[in-house]
Design an enzyme around this catalytic site. Structure first.
Site, PDB file in Angstrom:
ATOM      1  N   GLY A 193      10.397  30.140 -13.549  1.00 36.93           N
ATOM      2  CA  GLY A 193       9.717  31.302 -14.110  1.00 36.93           C
ATOM      3  C   GLY A 193      10.422  32.597 -13.769  1.00 36.93           C
ATOM      4  O   GLY A 193      10.686  33.442 -14.640  1.00 36.93           O
ATOM      5  N   LYS A 225      10.909  42.586  -8.203  1.00 38.65           N
ATOM      6  CA  LYS A 225       9.804  41.843  -8.800  1.00 38.65           C
ATOM      7  C   LYS A 225       8.617  41.821  -7.857  1.00 38.65           C
ATOM      8  O   LYS A 225       8.746  42.061  -6.657  1.00 38.65           O
ATOM      9  CB  LYS A 225      10.228  40.403  -9.113  1.00 38.65           C
ATOM     10  CG  LYS A 225      10.463  39.574  -7.851  1.00 38.65           C
ATOM     11  CD  LYS A 225      10.780  38.131  -8.156  1.00 38.65           C
ATOM     12  CE  LYS A 225      10.886  37.337  -6.853  1.00 38.65           C
ATOM     13  NZ  LYS A 225      11.269  35.947  -7.068  1.00 38.65           N
ATOM     14  N   ASP A 263       0.814  -1.217   0.000  1.00 40.08           N
ATOM     15  CA  ASP A 263       0.000   0.000   0.000  1.00 40.08           C
ATOM     16  C   ASP A 263       0.847   1.267   0.000  1.00 40.08           C
ATOM     17  O   ASP A 263       0.322   2.373   0.107  1.00 40.08           O
ATOM     18  CB  ASP A 263      -0.953   0.009   1.198  1.00 40.08           C
ATOM     19  CG  ASP A 263      -0.219   0.029   2.531  1.00 40.08           C
ATOM     20  OD1 ASP A 263       1.025  -0.110   2.527  1.00 40.08           O
ATOM     21  OD2 ASP A 263      -0.880   0.199   3.579  1.00 40.08           O
ATOM     22  N   ARG A 322       9.943  26.745   2.359  1.00 42.96           N
ATOM     23  CA  ARG A 322       9.319  27.982   1.876  1.00 42.96           C
ATOM     24  C   ARG A 322       8.068  28.354   2.667  1.00 42.96           C
ATOM     25  O   ARG A 322       7.599  29.490   2.579  1.00 42.96           O
ATOM     26  CB  ARG A 322       8.990  27.844   0.386  1.00 42.96           C
ATOM     27  CG  ARG A 322      10.212  27.965  -0.507  1.00 42.96           C
ATOM     28  CD  ARG A 322       9.906  27.683  -1.956  1.00 42.96           C
ATOM     29  NE  ARG A 322       9.760  26.253  -2.211  1.00 42.96           N
ATOM     30  CZ  ARG A 322       9.583  25.727  -3.415  1.00 42.96           C
ATOM     31  NH1 ARG A 322       9.529  26.526  -4.474  1.00 42.96           N
ATOM     32  NH2 ARG A 322       9.470  24.419  -3.577  1.00 42.96           N
ATOM     33  N   ARG A 377       5.305  39.166  -6.958  1.00 43.19           N
ATOM     34  CA  ARG A 377       4.778  37.815  -7.175  1.00 43.19           C
ATOM     35  C   ARG A 377       3.278  37.822  -6.868  1.00 43.19           C
ATOM     36  O   ARG A 377       2.871  37.817  -5.708  1.00 43.19           O
ATOM     37  CB  ARG A 377       5.503  36.819  -6.273  1.00 43.19           C
ATOM     38  CG  ARG A 377       5.185  35.364  -6.580  1.00 43.19           C
ATOM     39  CD  ARG A 377       5.793  34.446  -5.531  1.00 43.19           C
ATOM     40  NE  ARG A 377       7.234  34.533  -5.477  1.00 43.19           N
ATOM     41  CZ  ARG A 377       8.059  33.832  -6.249  1.00 43.19           C
ATOM     42  NH1 ARG A 377       7.559  33.012  -7.151  1.00 43.19           N
ATOM     43  NH2 ARG A 377       9.365  33.958  -6.126  1.00 43.19           N
TER      44      ARG A 377
END
Length: 310
Positions: free
Chosen positions: A222, A189, A33, A92, A191
């Site tokens: 990216g 930048k 399993d 993160r 996000r």
């Protein structure tokens, strides 16, 4: 003694070869399993044991593997257990945004490791240094800087500028720029949502220069590919990226292949897929010697920080 799971066996073999020793004898398997099964096949009573296992994809499987390995070693009376996690998954998720009802998963993983029986943690280039504070046991967070820096020096680049891909990476980029006696540029930048980024502005002079982007990891690529394009649009002569952890999820490989990046250099904290190995723009450096030396110093109660002295 050094044991390893299935996440990055090649790195573990390279580490023990560097130390002129053999991997500990252990069976790691799966029940029908999918449950993890671990059996220690030699005496570890009272021994100083290291479990080398990055928690890369499949993240949850590899994380559960290390938990079960640690428990098996603890029940076999290992004297001290160090979890050597070159790439620390869930790093993160290290804080709770003010208006979000989310978990601090990095703290959850820290709790799990300690409950399983880990006495010490060794990791490399944590995404957020403050994660060390989530533990009530010693944490050695070592840096891939010497490996990456050595490669840059050997290539003898001229007219260098070190680029931080975001404001959060400025400290890392500034340290590299200081060692290379190079200028520093920053990409500003925004996000809008997870794994989606938009390059807004470049702070610093990059026209006609060789740009080195430094970051702790590359995931979907990216951000990296947009940064490379923005730098080329501003007149950069060449753009190289140096990232410690090659997560490379989603369509990262395709993005890199068609991007303005001249090359992406990574370490082997995470094994490269066959597709990544076949990509002409990706090159991998070994961190086995650095990990091996760190493990040796921890085992001998010697200084680890002196490995990274300026």
């Amino acid at each position: 003694m050094i044991f390893t799971g299935t996440a990055n066996t090649r790195l573990a073999v390279d580490v023990v070869n560097h130390l002129d020793m053999s991997l500990g004898k252990m069976t790691v398997g799966r029940y029908s399993d999918g449950e993890v099964m671990v059996e220690i096949n030699e005496n570890v009573r009272g021994k100083d044991v290291f479990v080398l296992q990055p928690t890369c994809a499949p993240t949850n499987d590899n994380l559960m593997e290390i938990m079960v390995m640690v428990d098996a070693l603890r029940r076999a009376s290992a004297g001290r257990i160090t979890a050597a996690i070159p790439y620390f998954g869930y790093a993160r998720q290290d804080r709770r945004p003010r208006s979000a009802r989310v978990a601090i998963s990095a703290k959850v993983v820290a709790n799990m490791l300690q409950v399983a029986g880990v006495d010490r943690v060794l990791t490399m280039d944590l995404h957020a240094d403050q994660i060390q504070g989530f533990f009530d046991i010693p944490v050695d967070n070592i840096y891939a800087g010497p490996i990456l820096l050595g490669d840059i020096w050997r290539r003898n680049f001229s007219n260098l500028v070190v680029v931080s891909p975001d404001i959060g990476g400025v400290v890392r980029a500034r340290a590299l720029a200081k060692q290379l006696e190079a200028d520093l540029a920053i990409i500003d930048k925004r996000r809008p949502r997870a794994n989606v980024s938009e390059v807004m502005n470049i702070i610093g002079e990059v026209d006609g220069r060789t740009c080195i982007i430094m970051d702790d990891m590359v995931d979907t690529a990216g951000t990296l590919c947009k940064a490379a394009q923005a730098l080329k649009d501003r007149g950069a002569g060449a753009v190289y990226a140096y990232c410690t952890h090659p997560v490379l999820s989603g369509g990262a490989i395709e993005r890199i292949e068609t991007s303005s990046l001249d090359e992406l250099v990574v370490t082997d904290t995470i094994p490269l897929s066959e597709q990544a190995q076949a990509c002409g723009k990706i090159r991998q450096l070994s961190c086995a010697a650095l990990l091996g030396e760190t493990i040796l110093r921890i085992s001998n109660a010697e200084s680890v920080s002196s490995l990274f002295a300026d």
